[in-house]
Design a protein around this motif. Structure first.
Motif, short mmCIF file in Angstrom:
data_model
loop_
_atom_site.label_atom_id
_atom_site.label_comp_id
_atom_site.label_asym_id
_atom_site.label_seq_id
_atom_site.Cartn_x
_atom_site.Cartn_y
_atom_site.Cartn_z
N ALA A 191 -2.14 67.21 12.24
CA ALA A 191 -3.31 68.16 12.30
C ALA A 191 -3.88 67.86 11.07
O ALA A 191 -3.29 67.77 10.09
N GLY A 192 -5.37 68.18 11.12
CA GLY A 192 -5.95 67.94 9.82
C GLY A 192 -6.42 66.65 9.71
O GLY A 192 -6.29 65.75 10.36
N ASP A 193 -6.89 66.48 8.30
CA ASP A 193 -7.46 64.96 7.91
C ASP A 193 -6.53 64.15 7.32
O ASP A 193 -6.78 62.96 7.14
N ARG A 194 -5.32 64.39 7.20
CA ARG A 194 -4.10 63.51 6.85
C ARG A 194 -2.96 63.80 7.52
O ARG A 194 -2.67 64.94 8.02
N ARG A 195 -2.21 62.71 7.76
CA ARG A 195 -1.00 62.71 8.44
C ARG A 195 0.05 62.96 7.20
O ARG A 195 0.20 62.04 6.38
N GLU A 196 0.84 64.16 7.11
CA GLU A 196 1.63 64.20 6.11
C GLU A 196 3.14 64.56 6.47
O GLU A 196 3.27 65.22 7.51
N ILE A 197 4.06 63.99 5.68
CA ILE A 197 5.42 64.21 5.78
C ILE A 197 6.04 64.60 4.77
O ILE A 197 5.55 64.11 3.64
N TYR A 198 7.36 65.19 4.64
CA TYR A 198 8.08 65.30 3.50
C TYR A 198 9.45 64.88 3.58
O TYR A 198 10.15 64.72 4.72
N VAL A 199 10.03 63.92 2.38
CA VAL A 199 11.12 63.06 2.38
C VAL A 199 11.92 63.52 1.26
O VAL A 199 11.65 63.52 0.10
N ASP A 200 13.19 63.67 1.46
CA ASP A 200 13.97 64.13 0.41
C ASP A 200 15.28 63.09 0.94
O ASP A 200 16.11 63.44 1.79
N GLY A 201 15.56 62.05 0.30
CA GLY A 201 16.22 60.85 0.55
C GLY A 201 15.76 59.54 0.56
O GLY A 201 14.72 59.24 -0.07
N GLU A 202 16.15 58.77 1.39
CA GLU A 202 15.38 57.38 1.47
C GLU A 202 15.11 57.07 3.00
O GLU A 202 15.73 57.21 3.75
N VAL A 203 13.85 56.62 3.15
CA VAL A 203 13.29 56.00 4.24
C VAL A 203 12.81 54.63 4.11
O VAL A 203 11.98 54.52 3.23
#
Length: 400
Positions: free
Chosen positions: A226-238
């Motif tokens: 939702a909103g103007d950006r696609r946001e995720i949060y990462v703790d680790g390695e991707v």
């Protein structure tokens, strides 16, 4: 009415009702509209980017944008001149601190202005830990288990086995190709995928972006962006292959930095319990903003690295940083201590190298699906060292 944007200027675009509405309250239709125009060359990408960032900066104060403040100020002066015929007395206020719209923009988009005031936006950004107004750290502190775990609000799904595949790209949610009944996606609702040490997973997000999630990693993300950006949060390695959409940036937030990507393939290593953070760019474009607000742009085959107060960009062989997603670990002239630290995560067992190995480096490729004993044999034979097992500490010790 939608117009021809081929030769439009930044200041003209900032007075376009359709543009304002589609940036502040984006829909799938408007995102496709701008994506097609950018792809077909029917709008100057720099004009679009600059106008979009200026528009969003109205209510991001005091957060920074990548448009110089002097440029924003001059553009607003020209817009105010064309709209009002005169310049308001307040025009000398720094542009980054403006909270008022030119009169014509307010009249044409009053409901949009109200929405912005009620829901201020954050920057792209310097490692903040909020998504859609929710502090993700409250979700990240979930109880660790030996299972791959998916947290869906009040519902928790534990997945046995060493690997799992979670897919939101269809109408609902599937886990290991099995549809989860009664799991309708909600826009903005946050989910958590926690992968313990010794396990790995694949996550396909609602926009079809694909993440390979390494051992000991937690990822927090919306069921539906939702909103103007696609946001995720990462703790680790991707490792991520991010769906390309110039009109809808993708932001990976971590404890120490924010990473904004545009149709990018990259690897992010950002374990909260470790001082080091690295971003390796395989292809595309990425910008990293550290906790102090300093922005660094990467080119393919470059790595951004930070530790404590220090950070830098360097050229790298990306295969050494991304091969883990295919079940391999490639390294060249790597310290023994660094190698065993990564292996500890892959195999979920404590492995250390004592001081006698501190000057040793090693090059090679390990198959991570092999038994740990076989992997340790390969390392020790190559580096001419030994390992022993401490049953009390449940630790493998590598030494000369």
């Amino acid at each position: 009415m939608k117009r021809d944007y081929t030769h439009i200027s930044t200041e003209e675009l900032l007075q376009d009702d359709f543009f304002i509405s589609s940036i502040i309250n984006p829909t799938e239709e408007t995102q496709i509209f701008w994506e097609r125009r950018l792809a077909d060359g029917n709008i100057d990408p720099e004009v679009f980017r600059e106008a979009r960032n200026i528009l969003l900066s109205l209510n991001r104060a005091p957060h920074r944008t990548d448009v110089p403040e002097e440029r924003i100020e001059k553009l607003w002066e020209r817009i105010e001149d064309s709209v009002n015929g005169v310049r308001p007395a307040s025009r000398r206020t720094p542009a980054a601190k403006r909270w008022m719209w030119p009169a014509a923009l307010v009249a044409s988009a009053a409901c949009i202005a109200v929405a912005i005031i009620l829901r201020p936006l954050t920057g792209p950004d310097n490692g903040t830990t909020t998504i859609n107004g929710t502090d993700v750290r409250t979700l990240a502190h979930t109880e660790d288990t030996n299972y791959i775990k998916l947290v869906l609000g009040e519902k928790v799904v534990e997945m046995p086995g060493d690997e799992a595949r979670v897919d939101y790209s269809r109408n609902g949610l599937t886990i290991n190709e099995q549809e989860i009944a009664g799991q309708d996606r909600e826009q903005g609702k946050l989910n958590l995928l926690a992968v313990p040490y010794g396990k790995r997973s694949t996550l396909i997000l609602a926009d079809s972006s694909r993440l390979w999630i390494n051992a000991g990693t937690k990822v927090i993300y919306p069921e539906k962006f939702a909103g103007d950006r696609r946001e995720i949060y990462v703790d680790g390695e991707v490792y991520g292959e991010i769906a390309h959409n110039l009109a809808w940036p993708f932001v990976i937030k971590t404890k120490r930095a924010g990473i904004e990507v545009l149709g990018t393939t990259l690897n992010v290593n950002a374990y909260e319990k470790e001082e080091e953070l690295s971003v390796v760019l395989v292809g595309g474009k990425v910008a990293v903003t550290n906790a102090k607000g300093r922005k660094s742009e990467l080119a393919p085959n470059q790595m951004y690295f930070s530790s404590g107060e220090h950070d830098y960009i360097t050229a790298v062989d990306v295969e050494e940083y991304v091969s883990w997603k295919d079940g391999n670990y490639k390294f060249r002239n790597e310290k023994i201590a660094t190698i065993v630290k990564r292996l500890s995560k892959y195999y979920n067992i404590n492995i250390v190298a004592d001081l006698s190995t501190s000057g040793l480096t090693c090059s090679g490729e390990l198959i991570l699906k092999d038994e740990l004993i076989r992997v340790l044999d390969v390392i020790c034979n190559t580096a001419q060292i030994q390992y022993t097992w401490d049953s009390e500490k449940r630790t493998y010790m590598l030494h000369r």
